[in-house]
Design an enzyme around this catalytic site. Structure first.
Site, PDB file in Angstrom:
ATOM      1  N   ARG A 163     -61.378   2.937 -42.121  1.00 38.41           N
ATOM      2  CA  ARG A 163     -61.912   3.936 -42.630  1.00 38.41           C
ATOM      3  C   ARG A 163     -61.950   5.163 -41.936  1.00 38.41           C
ATOM      4  O   ARG A 163     -62.014   5.094 -40.877  1.00 38.41           O
ATOM      5  CB  ARG A 163     -63.530   3.761 -43.082  1.00 38.41           C
ATOM      6  CG  ARG A 163     -63.755   2.816 -44.351  1.00 38.41           C
ATOM      7  CD  ARG A 163     -63.232   3.611 -45.734  1.00 38.41           C
ATOM      8  NE  ARG A 163     -63.744   2.567 -46.719  1.00 38.41           N
ATOM      9  CZ  ARG A 163     -62.744   1.564 -47.300  1.00 38.41           C
ATOM     10  NH1 ARG A 163     -61.566   1.365 -46.591  1.00 38.41           N
ATOM     11  NH2 ARG A 163     -63.016   1.099 -48.289  1.00 38.41           N
ATOM     12  N   GLU A 165     -59.687  11.378 -48.645  1.00 45.21           N
ATOM     13  CA  GLU A 165     -58.412  10.908 -49.161  1.00 45.21           C
ATOM     14  C   GLU A 165     -58.376  11.538 -50.746  1.00 45.21           C
ATOM     15  O   GLU A 165     -59.367  11.578 -51.317  1.00 45.21           O
ATOM     16  CB  GLU A 165     -58.312   9.474 -49.110  1.00 45.21           C
ATOM     17  CG  GLU A 165     -58.274   8.887 -47.743  1.00 45.21           C
ATOM     18  CD  GLU A 165     -58.312   7.336 -47.845  1.00 45.21           C
ATOM     19  OE1 GLU A 165     -58.337   6.801 -48.867  1.00 45.21           O
ATOM     20  OE2 GLU A 165     -58.260   6.691 -46.683  1.00 45.21           O
ATOM     21  N   HIS A 179     -52.915   4.921 -47.355  1.00 43.34           N
ATOM     22  CA  HIS A 179     -53.992   4.025 -47.529  1.00 43.34           C
ATOM     23  C   HIS A 179     -53.252   2.607 -48.324  1.00 43.34           C
ATOM     24  O   HIS A 179     -53.618   2.436 -49.613  1.00 43.34           O
ATOM     25  CB  HIS A 179     -55.004   4.330 -48.394  1.00 43.34           C
ATOM     26  CG  HIS A 179     -56.285   3.643 -48.393  1.00 43.34           C
ATOM     27  ND1 HIS A 179     -57.439   4.249 -48.478  1.00 43.34           N
ATOM     28  CD2 HIS A 179     -56.669   2.198 -48.120  1.00 43.34           C
ATOM     29  CE1 HIS A 179     -58.329   3.275 -48.207  1.00 43.34           C
ATOM     30  NE2 HIS A 179     -57.915   1.909 -48.216  1.00 43.34           N
TER      31      HIS A 179
END
Ligand code: 8YV
Length: 315
Positions: A232, A261, A279
């Site tokens: 994360r 994000e 990601h």
């Protein structure tokens, strides 16, 4: 037999959305501006929800659904889900652990190889025609180096298991030492960073791990060290990392996650000592399909037995 009603809160991958529609009657929310109106319209009927780690679900949304009893989340992270609020209303929350361990671990190793050997940088070098001007720079061997893992959960262990293929020593930092693992526990994260050549962040997100990899830890990693984050963005002090990469006070970084994000610090795009990924830790056909099926299995279990199969761990 009529299909059970499920609220899909937020977008999921098209194939997973198609599978949900095959199994359940779907009402969708979380994508439109009038999402709360949709929730209020169906509030009296909704007992189960499908959502995702990326989209998450807030206490406000949960409170709009008085009959909600199960939330099935697509993803292993639950830092975007208000699990405490859900549990306070006797709502079961499930996630999709294990089915994605290998995929995320594979990406962590791809990232380590890329950033230590300059693979993506060499590709850019070739495409610019720079080989005609001379050889690509020397880089750093990965094999036989030292691997530090921040968070030895299921994904962290999958990453550690792969180290034997690269004859790398492994040490880890965790809230506590884990019995029966063949790796040395380092209770001091800065000490682990000083020791490691590659420091891989594999912790769960949330307030407990926010900026766990601090400016001090990044400084301890030093000029020989690479930071890899497949967990994360919140777990790393992104400003301190950006400054360290610009100053070359660490050797480099490979990032698949960011603090906000889908944005990331613009300064990083100008640097050759950082690998930037969007990601994609779980983003393979096989793994996303397995995650989707586990969401469906959790919902089916809830409708059949009143309980989910893979509940989010107790805090
Ligand atoms: C999700 C993730 O799968 O699993 C997680 O927690 O971070 C991702 O890999 C993806 O964001 C879909 O929600």
């Amino acid at each position: 037999m009529p299909k059970q009603l499920v609220l899909q809160h937020g977008r999921l991958s098209p194939s997973v959305e198609a599978r949900l529609k095959e199994e359940f009657d779907i009402v969708r929310s979380g994508e439109q501006t009038d999402s709360m109106a949709v929730l209020r319209q169906h509030a009296g009927d909704i007992t189960a929800m499908a959502t995702s780690a990326r989209h998450g679900v807030t206490a406000e949304v949960i409170a709009t659904l008085p009959r909600l009893r199960a939330i099935a989340s697509f993803g292993v992270g639950y830092d975007n889900l208000d699990v405490a609020f859900a549990r306070g209303r006797d709502i079961d929350v499930s996630y999709t652990p294990n089915v994605l361990n290998d995929c995320v671990a594979d990406l962590a190793w791809g990232a380590m190889l890329d950033i230590s050997r300059g693979i993506s940088e060499a590709d850019r070098f070739m495409r610019r025609g720079d080989w005609l001007k001379g050889a690509f720079r020397l880089t750093n061997r990965l094999s036989a180096k030292r691997l530090g893992i921040v968070g030895l959960g299921r994904i962290g262990r999958a990453i550690a298991q792969r180290a034997s293929g690269f004859t790398m020593d492994v040490r880890y930092h965790n809230r506590g030492a884990i019995p029966d693992v063949p790796y040395v526990h380092e209770p001091d994260l800065a000490a682990l960073a000083r020791w490691a050549d590659c420091l891989v962040v594999a912790v769960a997100g949330g307030s407990d791990t926010r900026h766990l990899v601090s400016k001090r830890v990044i400084e301890a990693l030093g000029r020989k060290g690479y930071l890899i984050n497949i967990a994360r963005g919140s777990a790393v002090d992104e400003e301190a990392l950006t400054t360290a990469l610009q100053a070359k006070s660490i050797a480099g970084a490979a990032l698949d996650v960011y603090s906000v994000e889908p944005c990331f610090p613009e300064a990083l795009a100008k640097l050759d000592n950082v690998l930037l990924l969007p990601h994609i830790g779980t983003a393979t056909h096989e793994t996303r399909a397995a995650m989707g099926e586990l969401v469906i299995d959790n919902l089916k279990s809830f409708f059949a037995t009143g309980t989910v199969l893979t509940p989010v761990p107790e805090a």
